[in-house]
Scaffold this motif. Structure first.
Motif, PDB file in Angstrom:
ATOM      1  N   ARG A  30      -5.019  15.900  14.964  1.00  0.00           N
ATOM      2  CA  ARG A  30      -3.824  16.381  16.016  1.00  0.00           C
ATOM      3  C   ARG A  30      -3.383  17.758  15.156  1.00  0.00           C
ATOM      4  N   ARG A  31      -3.765  17.341  14.287  1.00  0.00           N
ATOM      5  CA  ARG A  31      -2.580  18.608  13.816  1.00  0.00           C
ATOM      6  C   ARG A  31      -3.141  19.960  13.463  1.00  0.00           C
ATOM      7  N   GLY A  32      -4.605  19.593  13.391  1.00  0.00           N
ATOM      8  CA  GLY A  32      -5.983  20.721  13.556  1.00  0.00           C
ATOM      9  C   GLY A  32      -6.069  20.890  11.823  1.00  0.00           C
ATOM     10  N   VAL A  33      -6.306  20.303  11.159  1.00  0.00           N
ATOM     11  CA  VAL A  33      -6.113  20.104  10.083  1.00  0.00           C
ATOM     12  C   VAL A  33      -7.151  19.874   9.493  1.00  0.00           C
ATOM     13  N   ASP A  34      -8.278  20.216   8.366  1.00  0.00           N
ATOM     14  CA  ASP A  34      -9.268  19.839   8.523  1.00  0.00           C
ATOM     15  C   ASP A  34      -9.618  19.400   7.250  1.00  0.00           C
ATOM     16  N   ALA A  35     -10.284  17.711   7.174  1.00  0.00           N
ATOM     17  CA  ALA A  35     -10.527  16.723   6.477  1.00  0.00           C
ATOM     18  C   ALA A  35     -11.925  15.604   6.807  1.00  0.00           C
ATOM     19  N   ILE A  36     -12.190  15.447   5.180  1.00  0.00           N
ATOM     20  CA  ILE A  36     -12.779  14.398   5.562  1.00  0.00           C
ATOM     21  C   ILE A  36     -13.228  12.894   4.955  1.00  0.00           C
ATOM     22  N   VAL A  37     -12.647  12.320   5.195  1.00  0.00           N
ATOM     23  CA  VAL A  37     -12.622  11.095   5.294  1.00  0.00           C
ATOM     24  C   VAL A  37     -14.113  10.034   4.396  1.00  0.00           C
ATOM     25  N   VAL A  38     -13.877   9.341   3.275  1.00  0.00           N
ATOM     26  CA  VAL A  38     -14.715   8.839   2.229  1.00  0.00           C
ATOM     27  C   VAL A  38     -14.864   6.924   2.620  1.00  0.00           C
ATOM     28  N   ASP A  39     -15.573   6.460   1.789  1.00  0.00           N
ATOM     29  CA  ASP A  39     -15.290   5.056   1.062  1.00  0.00           C
ATOM     30  C   ASP A  39     -14.702   5.542   0.083  1.00  0.00           C
ATOM     31  N   GLY A  40     -13.697   4.249  -0.255  1.00  0.00           N
ATOM     32  CA  GLY A  40     -12.713   3.755  -1.962  1.00  0.00           C
ATOM     33  C   GLY A  40     -13.350   4.612  -2.549  1.00  0.00           C
ATOM     34  N   LEU A  41     -12.157   4.369  -3.370  1.00  0.00           N
ATOM     35  CA  LEU A  41     -12.845   5.448  -4.805  1.00  0.00           C
ATOM     36  C   LEU A  41     -12.659   3.917  -5.768  1.00  0.00           C
ATOM     37  N   ASP A  42     -13.307   3.846  -6.411  1.00  0.00           N
ATOM     38  CA  ASP A  42     -14.107   2.572  -7.860  1.00  0.00           C
ATOM     39  C   ASP A  42     -13.409   3.198  -9.043  1.00  0.00           C
ATOM     40  N   ILE A  43     -13.074   4.667  -8.902  1.00  0.00           N
ATOM     41  CA  ILE A  43     -12.675   5.252 -10.387  1.00  0.00           C
ATOM     42  C   ILE A  43     -11.298   6.236 -10.455  1.00  0.00           C
ATOM     43  N   LEU A  44     -10.737   5.698 -10.861  1.00  0.00           N
ATOM     44  CA  LEU A  44      -9.726   7.173 -10.722  1.00  0.00           C
ATOM     45  C   LEU A  44      -8.961   6.885 -12.250  1.00  0.00           C
ATOM     46  N   GLY A  45      -8.644   9.108 -12.029  1.00  0.00           N
ATOM     47  CA  GLY A  45      -8.263   9.586 -13.837  1.00  0.00           C
ATOM     48  C   GLY A  45      -9.100   9.519 -14.870  1.00  0.00           C
ATOM     49  N   ALA A  46      -8.966   8.409 -15.497  1.00  0.00           N
ATOM     50  CA  ALA A  46     -10.216   8.591 -16.810  1.00  0.00           C
ATOM     51  C   ALA A  46     -11.344   7.504 -16.844  1.00  0.00           C
ATOM     52  N   GLY A  47     -10.845   6.944 -15.562  1.00  0.00           N
ATOM     53  CA  GLY A  47     -12.261   6.263 -15.235  1.00  0.00           C
ATOM     54  C   GLY A  47     -12.012   4.783 -14.833  1.00  0.00           C
ATOM     55  N   GLN A  48     -11.476   4.235 -15.234  1.00  0.00           N
ATOM     56  CA  GLN A  48     -10.678   3.275 -15.353  1.00  0.00           C
ATOM     57  C   GLN A  48     -10.775   2.099 -14.133  1.00  0.00           C
ATOM     58  N   PRO A  49     -11.274   1.152 -14.176  1.00  0.00           N
ATOM     59  CA  PRO A  49     -11.973   1.091 -12.537  1.00  0.00           C
ATOM     60  C   PRO A  49     -10.202   0.498 -11.633  1.00  0.00           C
ATOM     61  N   ALA A  50     -10.074   0.874 -10.265  1.00  0.00           N
ATOM     62  CA  ALA A  50      -9.065   1.003  -9.425  1.00  0.00           C
ATOM     63  C   ALA A  50      -8.780  -1.044  -9.227  1.00  0.00           C
ATOM     64  N   ASN A  51      -7.721  -1.467  -9.723  1.00  0.00           N
ATOM     65  CA  ASN A  51      -6.661  -2.532  -9.732  1.00  0.00           C
ATOM     66  C   ASN A  51      -6.250  -3.138  -8.360  1.00  0.00           C
ATOM     67  N   THR A  52      -6.918  -4.035  -7.882  1.00  0.00           N
ATOM     68  CA  THR A  52      -5.978  -3.646  -6.314  1.00  0.00           C
ATOM     69  C   THR A  52      -5.948  -5.418  -6.122  1.00  0.00           C
ATOM     70  N   THR A  53      -5.863  -5.817  -7.128  1.00  0.00           N
ATOM     71  CA  THR A  53      -5.638  -7.386  -7.028  1.00  0.00           C
ATOM     72  C   THR A  53      -4.109  -7.798  -6.634  1.00  0.00           C
ATOM     73  N   SER A  54      -3.083  -6.911  -7.450  1.00  0.00           N
ATOM     74  CA  SER A  54      -1.666  -7.237  -6.281  1.00  0.00           C
ATOM     75  C   SER A  54      -1.553  -6.830  -4.546  1.00  0.00           C
ATOM     76  N   LEU A  55      -2.637  -6.275  -4.037  1.00  0.00           N
ATOM     77  CA  LEU A  55      -2.425  -5.982  -2.946  1.00  0.00           C
ATOM     78  C   LEU A  55      -3.379  -7.071  -2.007  1.00  0.00           C
ATOM     79  N   GLN A  56      -2.472  -7.664  -1.464  1.00  0.00           N
ATOM     80  CA  GLN A  56      -3.225  -8.324  -0.249  1.00  0.00           C
ATOM     81  C   GLN A  56      -3.773  -7.705   1.064  1.00  0.00           C
ATOM     82  N   ARG A  57      -4.826  -8.343   1.190  1.00  0.00           N
ATOM     83  CA  ARG A  57      -6.082  -8.177   2.766  1.00  0.00           C
ATOM     84  C   ARG A  57      -4.210  -8.169   3.707  1.00  0.00           C
ATOM     85  N   CYS A  58      -5.558  -7.318   4.780  1.00  0.00           N
ATOM     86  CA  CYS A  58      -4.550  -6.740   6.250  1.00  0.00           C
ATOM     87  C   CYS A  58      -5.495  -8.114   6.528  1.00  0.00           C
TER      88      CYS A  58
END
Length: 212
Positions: A30-58
């Motif tokens: 809507r604001r005219g900014v280019d963006a690409i949306v991709v699926d979720g991240l498996d690896i962050l930073g140094a390659g450790q798997p994302a820890n989402t266990t503390s997040l409750q799903r919608c």
């Protein structure tokens, strides 16, 4: 879609194709900014798997919240299709790399390295962007990621991430925010990124607000 090993340049990469990712993608469109949306991240930073266990799903919420979420998601998907948003449901981000080093790390000549430029690695190649939006990561994982990049994090995690061009939408301390809160966050992040992309305007490029 890039060929394997290819590189694409965009303003913003949004990691996560669910409610949060589509909400901020729609706001940026809507604001005219280019963006690409991709699926979720498996690896962050140094390659450790994302820890989402503390997040409750919608979808663990009550039935009214779930109905609201699904209705908003339906509108967002329709908006994405009708406005030709670049949503790549089958492309998964697997690694995030900072280009040029962390802010405050001057070179031998005393010059600051370029900041805010990121490489998002996917099985199809690399997406090069100035801004990154993350949608499903635990705060502990985000702090570890920043530490991997050599960035000191104080009490304000969000502020530390914004200094290097990373924004959060739909990420809470302990539980996933409500759908309305996700939309509020998406609007705030969309405005923040737009003001950096178009600093001379100081306002929205397009009138109106995305309505659900």
């Amino acid at each position: 879609m890039p060929v394997t090993g290819g590189t694409e340049r965009t303003t913003t990469v949004i990691i996560g194709t669910g409610l949060s990712g589509l909400a901020v993608g729609a706001e940026l469109r809507r604001r005219g900014v280019d963006a690409i949306v991709v699926d979720g991240l498996d690896i962050l930073g140094a390659g450790q798997p994302a820890n989402t266990t503390s997040l409750q799903r919608c979808d663990a919420a009550d039935s009214d919240s779930l109905r609201e979420r699904n209705e908003i998601l339906r509108h967002l998907r329709n908006y994405a299709a009708s406005h030709h948003m670049d949503v790549r449901n089958t492309t998964r981000a697997v690694q995030l790399t900072m280009v040029g080093g962390a802010p405050g790390t001057a070179d031998a000549a005393g010059a600051e390295p370029p900041t805010g430029q990121w490489e998002v690695h996917t099985p199809n190649g690399i997406l090069l962007a100035d801004h990154i939006v993350l949608t499903r990561c635990a705060h502990s994982q985000l702090r570890r990621m920043l530490s991997d990049f050599g960035i000191a994090v104080g009490r304000n995690l969000v502020a530390a991430m914004r200094t290097i061009g990373i924004y959060l939408v739909g990420v809470g301390d302990l539980i996933t925010p409500s759908p309305k809160e996700v939309l509020r966050q998406a609007k705030t992040v969309g405005q923040a990124i737009s003001s950096k992309v178009y600093p001379e305007t100081g306002q929205d490029l397009l009138a109106g607000t995305f309505a659900v």
